[in-house]
Design an enzyme around this catalytic site. Sequence first.
Site, PDB file in Angstrom:
ATOM      1  N   ASP A  54       1.283  -0.961   0.314  1.00 59.82           N
ATOM      2  CA  ASP A  54      -0.318   0.514  -0.200  1.00 59.82           C
ATOM      3  C   ASP A  54       1.072   0.930  -0.137  1.00 59.82           C
ATOM      4  O   ASP A  54       0.033   2.307  -0.575  1.00 59.82           O
ATOM      5  CB  ASP A  54      -0.772  -0.059   1.642  1.00 59.82           C
ATOM      6  CG  ASP A  54      -2.483  -0.631   0.827  1.00 59.82           C
ATOM      7  OD1 ASP A  54      -2.730  -0.578  -0.053  1.00 59.82           O
ATOM      8  OD2 ASP A  54      -2.874  -0.320   1.907  1.00 59.82           O
TER       9      ASP A  54
HETATM   10  C1  BGC Z   1      -2.508  -3.857   4.470  1.00 57.61           C
HETATM   11  C2  BGC Z   1      -2.413  -5.102   3.071  1.00 57.61           C
HETATM   12  C3  BGC Z   1      -1.314  -4.015   2.727  1.00 57.61           C
HETATM   13  C4  BGC Z   1      -0.118  -4.479   3.732  1.00 57.61           C
HETATM   14  C5  BGC Z   1       0.860  -3.916   2.861  1.00 57.61           C
HETATM   15  C6  BGC Z   1      -1.702  -3.642   5.409  1.00 57.61           C
HETATM   16  O1  BGC Z   1      -2.158  -3.171   6.437  1.00 57.61           O
HETATM   17  O2  BGC Z   1      -4.212  -4.309   4.918  1.00 57.61           O
HETATM   18  O3  BGC Z   1      -4.145  -4.326   2.650  1.00 57.61           O
HETATM   19  O4  BGC Z   1      -1.306  -5.216   1.964  1.00 57.61           O
HETATM   20  O5  BGC Z   1      -0.532  -3.674   4.672  1.00 57.61           O
HETATM   21  O6  BGC Z   1       1.312  -2.370   2.238  1.00 57.61           O
END
Ligand code: BGC
Length: 811
Positions: free
Chosen positions: A484
């Site tokens: 993200d």
């Molecule tokens: C989110 C995921 C994401 C991960 C890495 C998490 O907090 O829920 O959707 O893939 O972070 O960024």
Amino acid sequence: MRFGQFDDKRKEYLITTPTTPYPWINYLGSERFFSLISQQGGGYCFYRDARLRRITRYRYHNVPTDAGGRYFYIRDENGDYFTPTYGPVKRKLDRFECRHGLGYTKVSGKRADISAECLYLVPLGTNAEIHQLTLTNEGPRPRKLRVFSFIEFCLWNAMDDFTNFQRNFNTGEVEVEGSTIYHKTEYRERRDHYAFYHVNSKLAGFDTDRETFFGLYNGMHEPEVVEQGASRNSVAHGWAPIASHSVDVSLAPGESKSLVFVLGYVENPVAEKWERPGVINKRPAKQLIEKYSTPAQVEAAMQELRDYWDDLLSRYVLESKDERLNRMVNVWNPYQCMVTFNMSRSASYFETGIGRGMGFRDSNQDLLGFVHQVPERARERIIDIASTQFADGSAYHQYQPLTKRGNNDVGSGFNDDPLWLILGVAAYVKETGDYAILDEQVPFDNDEKNTATLLEHLKRSFDHVVNNLGPHGLPLIGRADWNDCLNLNCFSETPDEPYQTTGNRVGRTAESIFIAGMFVGIGPEYATLCERKGMAEEARRARSEIDKMRSAVLTDGWDGSWFLRAYDYFGNKVGSKECAEGQIFIEPQGYCVMARIGVETGEAKNALDSVGERLATPYGIVLQNPPYQTYHLELGEISSYPPGYKENAGIFCHNNPWIMIGETILGRGDRAFDYYKRIAPSYLEDISDLHRTEPYVYSQMVAGKDASGQPGEAKNSWLTGTAAWNFVAISQHMLGVRPEHDGLIVSPCIGTEIGEFTVTRKWRGATYVIKVKNTGTSWNRPRLVVDGSPIEGSLVPQAPKGATVHVECTV
Ligand code: BGC
């Protein structure tokens, strides 16, 4: 250092000190009514939606931490009082233990010969927390005690509750009748629900006004009412409604008595809201109370709960000589998967329950961990998720659990999202054999006038990648992919703007090698489903797109010793030896090897060797290396974290299992299992003082080797995709038992440490007892004997419902 131990027989974690390095919590509830509860009785409960229907209040920023919960103040005639949960009173206890079990928690404390055991549970099918308090006089003289209960109501909308004080201090309303305190704030207008707190005993008194109970300037450890020994029968008008009963309990030496409290939630049809003007209809509350008014009824509810969990956990059972492994595989990992299914990312001690909705990618991945336990609920979840997809295959990144509609604040544009739907659906179909789900008509963007079959949704998912390729024929990343925080089209220089949605440099250059790996790994699942539905031509088309992508990865996604991470907005490499920082990332190494890219030609081995050299640490595998020391406008949020934390070179436990699975593809079971043990909580029990979070569940993140604080310190336990993926890695790839379309694959690859083991797997109505003789040498040629006859290959054919199949496997 440890703060407790596993009690495997009872499937409990026994905590022996109230002051664990961080609150160690558990979850109660399995359908609609849910609670969080710590070893000190802290936490809160809610009905379905932790933001909109919060029943009790909790303060995330409180000092000391974890204040607010269900408390029992036990007061002796001489004025001494204590809370058996230790907090909030914190008077010395002669004995303390907390047992977190599956869907229940039991905390006991003893002081001055009085032992008090509090059992907390949410019975199946019940919208209530039951608190059973059992007091025992372990001393030589008779005792007269007064018990004061305490819970604090939240004014329903948790966001409003801690922001809108000018309104909230005026709205609170309660009713008291007999031994029940009813919380009816806003019931006079638009709400059709109230909460109540009841005890099965005559009251010495009660309080419903917080200030009266504690005294305005007192903490929860020193309620004025308890200090002085008498309730004041206060009735809350606005301010902060609470529920406190006081009950007198006399105990002869050796005598025990139990009180049963019910903290319940009730909804009334609009026409039946009132008993008479201004007086709420209490009938449903009374019916609920009836069901739980004796210890025998509580015991029956406990037995039902135990049976429920025994059944869920019986679907995959491991017997091995490693008890730490057994307890992860058999109890705690699947338990965490179920909690994550129930909560998504909403309510934990790190998620306030007011923040995010359900993630499209998160929910699909979570499904991998619970589909074998509750396949019918997985089906429903799949349809809910797919209904939020857009017609072009893209997806809302999140949806709201109450409305099941896509969340406009976050919108779409995370280009990995569509592919996770294929993975989730394929896992469901392989588990259940329910191909009919592919023919279900499912709306796009919840529009019932625009629907298509679920299989058509998967096609749109697949084609969303095909239709959005960049200059190297690799998938465009959009706002971000799984990571993200890798925001290649967002150049944010303004505080407070979200990194993911700013998107002020949207272009068609930034490409993700990670999504390419996903496409090559997950795409064949789509092609196979097409073949199963007789769509051979479409399957061929899909496979040819996958072949093209594989070549693109090997041509433009390979950096010499590992897979590149991405190309940025300017077409520059991310995750390359040419970069000053962020030279190698874990995600593409994991997914590309899982997709078997470069397995024959050596790139896969090279990539995982590089992971071992550059990213592996004693506490797990960090996300990338070296970390970003400064903020990179062109990379986004990833470089906003201090080095060693979160996506900036923290150990993100979610993607460690991709490397484990990759290692099993290369046949390196020893390495896979070694990585497994570095992050599996039961193996970290001895370093609980460093790790800090619960030794029975995974945390999302562990501080990486570059952290300037404490490398090895974990944060964000419970609600993480880590649970599902680690379960997949250990159960399906290392222990090697996984469902395929026509049978169960048995192909262990766990190295030599585990030796012989047995897996009992219930699948599509039959039971498979799989005994593995594991020398760890011929991993790629498991020899299988099924019901006495040797078979070719590693696929044990599906047996009829009710059958028990005996499989012997030698590797
Ligand atoms: C989110 C995921 C994401 C991960 C890495 C998490 O907090 O829920 O959707 O893939 O972070 O960024």
